[in-house]
Design a protein around this motif. Structure first.
Motif, mmCIF file in Angstrom:
data_model
loop_
_atom_site.group_PDB
_atom_site.id
_atom_site.type_symbol
_atom_site.label_atom_id
_atom_site.label_comp_id
_atom_site.label_asym_id
_atom_site.label_seq_id
_atom_site.Cartn_x
_atom_site.Cartn_y
_atom_site.Cartn_z
ATOM 1 N N PHE A 1 -25.127 7.720 -67.195
ATOM 2 C CA PHE A 1 -26.187 7.174 -68.045
ATOM 3 C C PHE A 1 -27.319 8.200 -68.173
ATOM 4 O O PHE A 1 -27.948 8.562 -67.180
ATOM 5 N N MET A 2 -27.575 8.642 -69.411
ATOM 6 C CA MET A 2 -28.674 9.594 -69.612
ATOM 7 C C MET A 2 -30.036 8.907 -69.618
ATOM 8 O O MET A 2 -31.046 9.515 -69.297
ATOM 9 N N ALA B 1 -24.923 -0.439 -65.351
ATOM 10 C CA ALA B 1 -24.245 0.308 -64.293
ATOM 11 C C ALA B 1 -23.624 -0.639 -63.270
ATOM 12 O O ALA B 1 -22.468 -0.463 -62.849
ATOM 13 N N ARG B 2 -24.370 -1.659 -62.885
ATOM 14 C CA ARG B 2 -23.866 -2.635 -61.923
ATOM 15 C C ARG B 2 -22.616 -3.334 -62.459
ATOM 16 O O ARG B 2 -21.614 -3.501 -61.761
ATOM 17 N N PHE B 3 -22.651 -3.716 -63.732
ATOM 18 C CA PHE B 3 -21.508 -4.389 -64.349
ATOM 19 C C PHE B 3 -20.293 -3.465 -64.411
ATOM 20 O O PHE B 3 -19.162 -3.875 -64.108
ATOM 21 N N GLY C 1 -29.728 7.499 -65.326
ATOM 22 C CA GLY C 1 -31.011 7.968 -65.829
ATOM 23 C C GLY C 1 -31.756 6.812 -66.457
ATOM 24 O O GLY C 1 -31.160 5.960 -67.123
ATOM 25 N N ILE C 2 -33.052 6.734 -66.232
ATOM 26 C CA ILE C 2 -33.843 5.617 -66.753
ATOM 27 C C ILE C 2 -35.256 6.121 -67.050
ATOM 28 O O ILE C 2 -35.853 6.819 -66.222
ATOM 29 N N PRO C 3 -35.810 5.838 -68.234
ATOM 30 C CA PRO C 3 -37.141 6.361 -68.569
ATOM 31 C C PRO C 3 -38.243 5.870 -67.632
ATOM 32 O O PRO C 3 -39.210 6.582 -67.373
ATOM 33 N N TYR C 4 -38.090 4.639 -67.122
ATOM 34 C CA TYR C 4 -39.140 4.044 -66.288
ATOM 35 C C TYR C 4 -38.510 2.981 -65.406
ATOM 36 O O TYR C 4 -37.676 2.196 -65.861
ATOM 37 N N MET C 5 -38.894 2.958 -64.155
ATOM 38 C CA MET C 5 -38.313 1.998 -63.222
ATOM 39 C C MET C 5 -39.421 1.200 -62.526
ATOM 40 O O MET C 5 -40.227 1.757 -61.771
ATOM 41 N N ASP C 6 -39.481 -0.093 -62.797
ATOM 42 C CA ASP C 6 -40.363 -0.999 -62.062
ATOM 43 C C ASP C 6 -39.525 -1.631 -60.958
ATOM 44 O O ASP C 6 -38.775 -2.578 -61.187
ATOM 45 N N LEU D 1 -20.031 17.603 -63.589
ATOM 46 C CA LEU D 1 -19.353 16.383 -63.143
ATOM 47 C C LEU D 1 -18.212 15.973 -64.068
ATOM 48 O O LEU D 1 -17.273 15.297 -63.643
ATOM 49 N N LYS D 2 -18.325 16.320 -65.363
ATOM 50 C CA LYS D 2 -17.313 15.975 -66.365
ATOM 51 C C LYS D 2 -16.958 14.483 -66.342
ATOM 52 O O LYS D 2 -15.808 14.088 -66.080
ATOM 53 N N PRO D 3 -17.922 13.608 -66.620
ATOM 54 C CA PRO D 3 -17.619 12.171 -66.629
ATOM 55 C C PRO D 3 -16.711 11.809 -67.799
ATOM 56 O O PRO D 3 -16.644 12.518 -68.810
ATOM 57 N N ASP D 4 -16.000 10.699 -67.655
ATOM 58 C CA ASP D 4 -15.147 10.224 -68.744
ATOM 59 C C ASP D 4 -15.963 9.671 -69.895
ATOM 60 O O ASP D 4 -15.485 9.623 -71.036
ATOM 61 N N LEU D 5 -17.185 9.240 -69.607
ATOM 62 C CA LEU D 5 -18.030 8.651 -70.643
ATOM 63 C C LEU D 5 -19.493 8.912 -70.321
ATOM 64 O O LEU D 5 -19.906 8.807 -69.162
ATOM 65 N N ALA D 6 -20.264 9.269 -71.341
ATOM 66 C CA ALA D 6 -21.721 9.397 -71.198
ATOM 67 C C ALA D 6 -22.373 8.390 -72.136
ATOM 68 O O ALA D 6 -22.081 8.375 -73.338
ATOM 69 N N ILE D 7 -23.224 7.528 -71.602
ATOM 70 C CA ILE D 7 -23.976 6.573 -72.414
ATOM 71 C C ILE D 7 -25.354 7.181 -72.630
ATOM 72 O O ILE D 7 -26.113 7.395 -71.681
ATOM 73 N N THR D 8 -25.673 7.482 -73.891
ATOM 74 C CA THR D 8 -26.807 8.351 -74.177
ATOM 75 C C THR D 8 -27.523 7.924 -75.450
ATOM 76 O O THR D 8 -27.007 7.112 -76.235
ATOM 77 N N GLY D 9 -28.702 8.474 -75.650
ATOM 78 C CA GLY D 9 -29.414 8.282 -76.906
ATOM 79 C C GLY D 9 -28.717 9.035 -78.027
ATOM 80 O O GLY D 9 -27.893 9.920 -77.798
ATOM 81 N N MET D 10 -29.064 8.690 -79.266
ATOM 82 C CA MET D 10 -28.372 9.270 -80.414
ATOM 83 C C MET D 10 -28.569 10.776 -80.518
ATOM 84 O O MET D 10 -27.714 11.494 -81.027
#
Length: 443
Positions: free
Chosen positions: A298-299, A309-311, A323-328, A369-378
């Protein structure tokens, strides 16, 4: 760049913080879904031509569609205080009242109104008394961390307008849920709690402004999205509500944990959740089998990353980085605990959680790392595809129906689409350069 320990191997979540820019949409994009959710509202975005161009391109609404939002464009004379801002806004709001007759007008502040210190709240109070129409001011500007926080700002502002709940002498508790969801999903979650004998007193936001839920010390509130920490704080501090800290209802595991936590607060023994969750996992076994053993990165874009990620860990995937822009961490504490428990149950390494990630460093980590999938912004999807990394736009999870038991297949459909596409192309023997030219987010 050399990575000595790419994946944490201990039993605790590993939090890091970088200094990267926030590569995300502007929060004024929240107008696109909130004006549809609050059916009797009108949203007025007060900003420059740049804001107007952004909304025009991002929302893609044609003029003849007559959407219930508009731009109040600030010119150079406005910024240099040569024009009377109050008179201009009054003229626009009078026109809005005459043409559309909304129950509420929501002023959306932007970066420019912050920089030139426009007193939007002061003007709104004065104009509201003259027009006889409520005016809510929400400073959903680009100074936030993620575009989804625009909704957070609007809901926090609306929380102040909710009526006061009467004091319950018998100690009776009421429940209000906060977070904007499509009407079918609202109905599904309402029915899930009703099956457990728990009635919902209202939602924030409601479909109509006049139906805002009563709030007060006897009201328990629970969020449905992880980007609503400002709303949660406002409900607790300003309206004296009690917050139910629960994981978010995304995926069968999250939905079950969400219902169980609400039931525990209301002293209700949950019924049939084991069967319901197992039934859902069985119905999506074809998707889960595609994900088992695969890795994801996750970018960071919309603050849904920890829940997703948990799911996906529960689906058998390995999450390299969140990756997360902000974490509360206080607001997401229950979700973080569930992520930790899920990793232990599935016997996979705990993911690294990186707040404010530096995208250059992330790309280097992805290459190694060469992940199988990257979830990212456009912005990063096509460059990563060109380097052989399958991607999925994170913004799609924001607009899709992903909450509750019934929408599990919808989430998995989004996640597996690029993987299924690649498998089909491999079976066809398609050459690599053609394969990489296809955008996985549109096929």
């Amino acid at each position: 760049m050399t990575i000595t320990n790419p994946i944490p191997t201990n039993n605790e979540l590993n939090f890091e913080c970088e200094t990267g820019n926030y590569h995300t949409f502007c929060p004024i994009s929240c107008v696109s879904w909130l004006y549809q959710k609050i059916e009797d509202s009108f949203f007025l975005v007060i900003g420059t031509k740049t804001c107007g161009y952004f909304l025009q391109n991002a929302l893609g609404v044609m003029i003849f569609a007559e959407p219930r939002y508009a731009m109040a464009e600030l010119e150079e004379e406005d910024i240099s205080a040569q024009f009377n801002d109050y008179q201009e806004l009054k003229r626009l709001c009078l026109q809005i009242k005459q043409d559309r007759n909304p129950s509420v007008i929501v002023w959306i502040g932007t970066c420019t109104t912050e920089i030139i210190k426009m007193d939007l709240e002061g003007m709104a109070n004065r104009l509201e008394s003259e027009l006889g129409v409520p005016i809510v001011v929400a400073r959903a500007n680009g100074l936030d961390y993620a575009f989804t926080q625009g909704e957070d700002t609007v809901l926090a502002a609306m929380a102040h307008r909710c009526p006061e709940a009467p004091v319950q002498e018998n100690g009776k508790k009421s429940l209000v849920l906060f977070g904007s969801l499509p009407s079918p999903v609202v109905t599904q979650l309402t029915l899930e709690l009703k099956k457990q004998g728990i009635e919902i007193a209202g939602w924030l936001p409601s479909q109509r402004y006049s139906d805002l839920p009563p709030l007060g010390p006897d009201v328990y509130v629970c969020g449905v999205n992880p980007f609503l920490s400002r709303t949660a704080t406002t409900l607790m501090r300003r309206r004296k509500c009690k917050l139910i800290s629960a994981p978010f209802p995304i995926g069968p595991d999250g939905t079950r944990a969400w219902i169980e936590k609400i039931c525990s607060v209301f002293n209700v023994e949950p019924k049939g959740l084991d069967e319901r969750e197992n039934q859902l996992w069985s119905s999506v076994d074809d998707y889960v089998s595609l994900l088992k053993g695969k890795s994801v990165f996750f970018m960071g874009d919309n603050l849904l990353e920890v829940s997703l990620a948990r799911f996906l860990v529960n689906c058998g995937m390995i999450v390299y980085e969140v990756g997360i822009p902000y974490m509360d961490r206080r607001y997401q504490s229950a979700e973080l605990d569930l992520l930790r428990q899920t990793c232990e149950k599935m016997q996979v390494p705990m993911p690294r959680i990186v707040e404010k990630p530096d995208n250059y460093n992330q790309v280097q980590r992805i290459r190694e790392l060469k992940p199988d999938l990257a979830i990212t912004g456009m912005a990063h999807a096509n460059p990563l595809e060109a380097r052989g990394i399958s991607t999925k736009w994170s913004v799609e999870f924001t607009f899709a129906q992903i909450h509750g038991f019934s929408n599990t297949r919808e989430v998995l459909e989004l996640v597996t689409r690029p993987l299924r596409r690649n498998a089909k192309l491999d079976n066809l023997g398609t050459s690599q350069h053609i394969k990489l030219a296809i955008d996985s987010n549109t096929v």
